[in-house]
Each structure stands twice: as structure tokens, then as C-alpha cells.
Design an enzyme around this catalytic site. Structure first.
Site, PDB file in Angstrom:
ATOM      1  N   ASN A   9      -2.126   8.829   0.848  1.00 44.01           N
ATOM      2  CA  ASN A   9      -2.600   8.701  -0.261  1.00 44.01           C
ATOM      3  C   ASN A   9      -4.530   7.829  -0.495  1.00 44.01           C
ATOM      4  O   ASN A   9      -4.366   7.092   0.201  1.00 44.01           O
ATOM      5  CB  ASN A   9      -2.044   7.572  -1.826  1.00 44.01           C
ATOM      6  CG  ASN A   9      -3.149   6.929  -2.643  1.00 44.01           C
ATOM      7  OD1 ASN A   9      -3.915   7.850  -2.875  1.00 44.01           O
ATOM      8  ND2 ASN A   9      -2.608   6.207  -3.050  1.00 44.01           N
ATOM      9  N   TRP A  10      -4.970   8.913  -0.345  1.00 46.09           N
ATOM     10  CA  TRP A  10      -6.037   9.259   0.312  1.00 46.09           C
ATOM     11  C   TRP A  10      -7.242   7.834  -0.925  1.00 46.09           C
ATOM     12  O   TRP A  10      -8.324   7.645  -0.332  1.00 46.09           O
ATOM     13  CB  TRP A  10      -6.799  10.531   0.210  1.00 46.09           C
ATOM     14  CG  TRP A  10      -6.443  10.869   1.424  1.00 46.09           C
ATOM     15  CD1 TRP A  10      -5.660  10.838   2.111  1.00 46.09           C
ATOM     16  CD2 TRP A  10      -6.832  12.322   1.507  1.00 46.09           C
ATOM     17  NE1 TRP A  10      -5.442  12.275   3.275  1.00 46.09           N
ATOM     18  CE2 TRP A  10      -5.964  12.732   2.633  1.00 46.09           C
ATOM     19  CE3 TRP A  10      -8.144  13.086   1.138  1.00 46.09           C
ATOM     20  CZ2 TRP A  10      -6.117  13.965   3.500  1.00 46.09           C
ATOM     21  CZ3 TRP A  10      -8.499  14.448   1.555  1.00 46.09           C
ATOM     22  CH2 TRP A  10      -7.409  15.189   2.767  1.00 46.09           C
ATOM     23  N   LYS A  11      -6.427   7.391  -1.571  1.00 48.21           N
ATOM     24  CA  LYS A  11      -7.216   7.212  -3.475  1.00 48.21           C
ATOM     25  C   LYS A  11      -9.343   7.285  -3.238  1.00 48.21           C
ATOM     26  O   LYS A  11      -9.463   8.131  -3.134  1.00 48.21           O
ATOM     27  CB  LYS A  11      -7.599   5.278  -2.977  1.00 48.21           C
ATOM     28  CG  LYS A  11      -5.731   5.103  -1.816  1.00 48.21           C
ATOM     29  CD  LYS A  11      -5.750   3.212  -2.415  1.00 48.21           C
ATOM     30  CE  LYS A  11      -4.262   3.448  -2.069  1.00 48.21           C
ATOM     31  NZ  LYS A  11      -4.019   1.922  -1.779  1.00 48.21           N
ATOM     32  N   HIS A  96       1.047   4.577 -10.068  1.00 53.94           N
ATOM     33  CA  HIS A  96       0.038   3.666  -8.806  1.00 53.94           C
ATOM     34  C   HIS A  96      -0.589   2.389  -9.393  1.00 53.94           C
ATOM     35  O   HIS A  96      -1.034   1.945 -10.657  1.00 53.94           O
ATOM     36  CB  HIS A  96      -0.774   4.485  -8.767  1.00 53.94           C
ATOM     37  CG  HIS A  96      -1.473   3.317  -6.493  1.00 53.94           C
ATOM     38  ND1 HIS A  96      -1.215   2.048  -6.721  1.00 53.94           N
ATOM     39  CD2 HIS A  96      -1.002   4.143  -5.482  1.00 53.94           C
ATOM     40  CE1 HIS A  96      -1.930   2.133  -5.999  1.00 53.94           C
ATOM     41  NE2 HIS A  96      -1.102   3.176  -4.832  1.00 53.94           N
ATOM     42  N   GLU A  98      -2.582   0.423  -7.995  1.00 57.81           N
ATOM     43  CA  GLU A  98      -3.808   0.676  -9.312  1.00 57.81           C
ATOM     44  C   GLU A  98      -4.665   1.000 -10.457  1.00 57.81           C
ATOM     45  O   GLU A  98      -5.416   0.244 -10.831  1.00 57.81           O
ATOM     46  CB  GLU A  98      -4.853   0.928  -7.849  1.00 57.81           C
ATOM     47  CG  GLU A  98      -5.259   0.792  -6.484  1.00 57.81           C
ATOM     48  CD  GLU A  98      -4.324   1.593  -4.852  1.00 57.81           C
ATOM     49  OE1 GLU A  98      -5.185   1.865  -5.499  1.00 57.81           O
ATOM     50  OE2 GLU A  98      -4.551   0.714  -4.572  1.00 57.81           O
ATOM     51  N   GLU A 168       6.370   0.470  -3.854  1.00 62.17           N
ATOM     52  CA  GLU A 168       4.821  -0.402  -3.112  1.00 62.17           C
ATOM     53  C   GLU A 168       4.818  -1.891  -3.714  1.00 62.17           C
ATOM     54  O   GLU A 168       4.126  -1.734  -5.175  1.00 62.17           O
ATOM     55  CB  GLU A 168       3.147   0.441  -3.728  1.00 62.17           C
ATOM     56  CG  GLU A 168       3.765   1.644  -3.117  1.00 62.17           C
ATOM     57  CD  GLU A 168       2.275   2.278  -3.379  1.00 62.17           C
ATOM     58  OE1 GLU A 168       2.042   3.022  -1.853  1.00 62.17           O
ATOM     59  OE2 GLU A 168       1.629   2.162  -4.371  1.00 62.17           O
ATOM     60  N   GLY A 174      -3.278  -2.652   1.138  1.00 60.52           N
ATOM     61  CA  GLY A 174      -4.535  -2.613   1.728  1.00 60.52           C
ATOM     62  C   GLY A 174      -5.048  -4.516   2.159  1.00 60.52           C
ATOM     63  O   GLY A 174      -5.885  -4.918   2.409  1.00 60.52           O
ATOM     64  N   SER A 213       0.420  -1.476   3.374  1.00 56.10           N
ATOM     65  CA  SER A 213      -0.124  -1.588   4.504  1.00 56.10           C
ATOM     66  C   SER A 213       1.189  -1.038   5.792  1.00 56.10           C
ATOM     67  O   SER A 213       0.903  -1.672   6.755  1.00 56.10           O
ATOM     68  CB  SER A 213       0.002  -3.106   4.766  1.00 56.10           C
ATOM     69  OG  SER A 213      -1.127  -3.685   4.229  1.00 56.10           O
ATOM     70  N   GLY A 234      -1.896   4.576   2.610  1.00 53.58           N
ATOM     71  CA  GLY A 234      -3.169   4.080   2.038  1.00 53.58           C
ATOM     72  C   GLY A 234      -4.508   4.353   3.266  1.00 53.58           C
ATOM     73  O   GLY A 234      -4.097   6.198   4.089  1.00 53.58           O
ATOM     74  N   GLY A 235      -4.438   2.790   3.602  1.00 55.56           N
ATOM     75  CA  GLY A 235      -5.278   3.626   4.579  1.00 55.56           C
ATOM     76  C   GLY A 235      -5.520   3.700   5.822  1.00 55.56           C
ATOM     77  O   GLY A 235      -6.640   5.316   6.371  1.00 55.56           O
TER      78      GLY A 235
END
Ligand code: 13P
Length: 250
Positions: A9-11, A96, A98, A168, A174, A213, A234-235
Site C-alpha cells: 500500500n503505497w498510500k 483502511h 487511515e 492492521e 507506521g 510495521s 506500507g513503508g
């Protein structure tokens, strides 16, 4: 046999040219990851098309990060499931944390998005997870159960067969704080039990991904658990090498 999946997920990261470069990197190293692992990338809307073109024939699927609740019409700024599907996307992330937290997504909106996704043959990656306060109060099981009952329980058996779930925990996203493999397994097994109460044996076919993470150094241990079928990253998905290393962690 449940599908093993590693999804990135590149966000809201990467400019279009950077996204294409990242996709090229993923394509170049794809062969080092077992074919038995489904690799998915989810770039921002603006470069879905160029990433899909870049990944043609690379055995990497593409997903969007969201879709609109409505099919079409006067909804300025929205992107419909039909538009996403027309580009060649196979998946769409829905719910998600977010989006729940910053954009007020509720089970009501998510039920609509789910319908739009299925109408357009997109496979939803439906995210669930508790926040830190809920975890500390020991409420994580009930929070996740409600997120599933209020949305996933409305699906038909046919729709459920296409669904991917991502657990998640918000406190792990993150933050560098990962759930332990035991914590992940405990709640993944619980999620499967909740799914079984509604969909029976089909619950054993549903891939449940861990997200929060997740990185090359911890993926192997987390993925070794019986009810963890992969990760939503993510990251670490922003570097092809790290992302692929997670794919190799099974
Ligand atoms: P991080 O891997 O950056 O913690 O993000 C996880 C996530 O939210 C994936 O959807």
C-alpha cells in the site's frame, strides 16, 4: 489452500515517475519470489494506469487504495470502482484505518463501497484493526468482530470467496511497533473463527493479511503463523528490494 499474498500500500507516496520506477524494480525482482505468493501493488490513483502498463506480463497484480460509494455522477473528486476496473485493477483496499480515522469512513459507507467493488469484479482487501486505547482496554476482539459483522457479514458466499482481509492494528501502523507473531496469530485465528460462524468452511479459504510495521526482518516470523497468510505493507513497500524481501519471507 489459501492464497499467500504480499500487497504494497503505497498510500500518498511517490510521484508518477517515481511510482513507475518502483514498479519496474518490483517487476525486475519478481522472479526471485515464489510464484505461490501473489504480489500486489496499490499505487495512488494518479499512476494506476502507468503502473499497470509497466507491470504487464510481470505477474504482479495492481489494486487501488479506495473507491467511491456511488457508481457515477456529480461527486466531485471521487473515483469510481468502474473507473478503476476499466484500467485493469484487480483489487481495491477498503476500510483502511487511515480512511476510517481521517475521512470518517463507517460501516455504512464501506457497505456501499463493497457493493461497488463487487459490481465491477474488483476483489476488496478489507482492513480491520483496533487502536491503542482499544487494545489496552482489551477490547480488540470486539472491535474487530464488529468491523467484520457490520460489513463482511452482508456479503453473499460468492462475494466472500473473492474477499481478502487485512488485520492492521492502528498502533502498529507506521510506528515501528509491530504486533508480535503471537499477537497476530491470536487475532487472525479469532477473525477466522468469526468468519466461520457466518460462512462455514469457506472461512478456511480466506486470506488474512497482517499489516503494521511489517518489514524484511520480522515478516518471516509473522508469516510462519498458521492463520497469517501474508502482509499488507506500507513503508517497506516503497523500496522494491525490501518489498520483495518480504515476499521471500514465507
Ligand atoms: P506500515 O507498514 O508503514 O506500518 O503501514 C501499514 C499499512 O497501513 C498498510 O496498509
Amino acid at each position: 489452500m489459501r492464497k499467500k499474498i504480499v500487497a504494497g500500500n503505497w498510500k500518498m507516496n511517490t510521484l508518477p515517475t517515481e511510482g513507475v520506477e518502483l514498479a519496474k524494480g518490483v517487476a525486475a525482482g519478481r522472479a526471485e519470489v515464489c510464484d505461490c505468493v501473489n504480489i500486489i501493488v496499490c499505487p495512488p490513483f494518479t499512476h494506476l494506469q502507468s503502473v499497470i502498463e509497466t507491470l504487464k506480463g510481470a505477474n504482479v497484480a495492481v489494486g487501488a487504495q479506495d473507491c467511491a460509494t456511488e457508481s457515477k455522477g456529480a461527486y466531485t473528486g471521487e473515483v469510481s470502482a468502474q473507473m478503476i476496473a476499466a484500467l485493469g485493477c484487480e483489487y481495491v483496499i477498503l476500510g483502511h484505518s487511515e480512511r476510517r480515522q481521517y475521512y470518517g469512513e463507517t460501516s455504512e459507507t464501506l457497505n456501499k463501497k463493497m457493493e461497488r467493488a463487487f459490481e465491477n469484479n474488483l476483489k476488496p482487501i478489507y482492513c480491520v484493526g483496533e487502536n491503542l486505547e482499544e487494545r489496552e482496554a482489551g477490547r480488540h476482539f470486539e472491535v474487530v468482530k464488529a468491523q467484520i459483522e457490520e460489513v463482511v457479514f452482508n456479503l453473499t458466499a460468492e462475494q466472500f470467496a473473492q474477499l481478502v482481509i487485512a488485520y492492521e492494528p492502528v498502533w502498529a501502523i507506521g510506528t515501528g511497533k509491530t504486533a508480535t507473531a503471537e499477537q497476530a496469530e491470536e487475532i487472525h485465528a479469532y477473525i477466522r473463527e468469526v468468519l466461520r460462524s457466518k460462512f462455514g468452511a469457506a472461512a478456511d479459504e480466506c486470506s488474512i493479511l497482517y499489516g503494521g510495521s511489517c518489514k524484511p526482518s520480522n515478516a518471516g516470523e509473522i508469516f510462519s503463523k498458521e492463520n497469517v497468510d501474508g502482509g499488507l505493507i506500507g513503508g517497506a513497500a516503497l523500496k522494491a528490494e525490501d518489498f520483495l524481501a518480504i515476499g521471500k519471507a514465507f
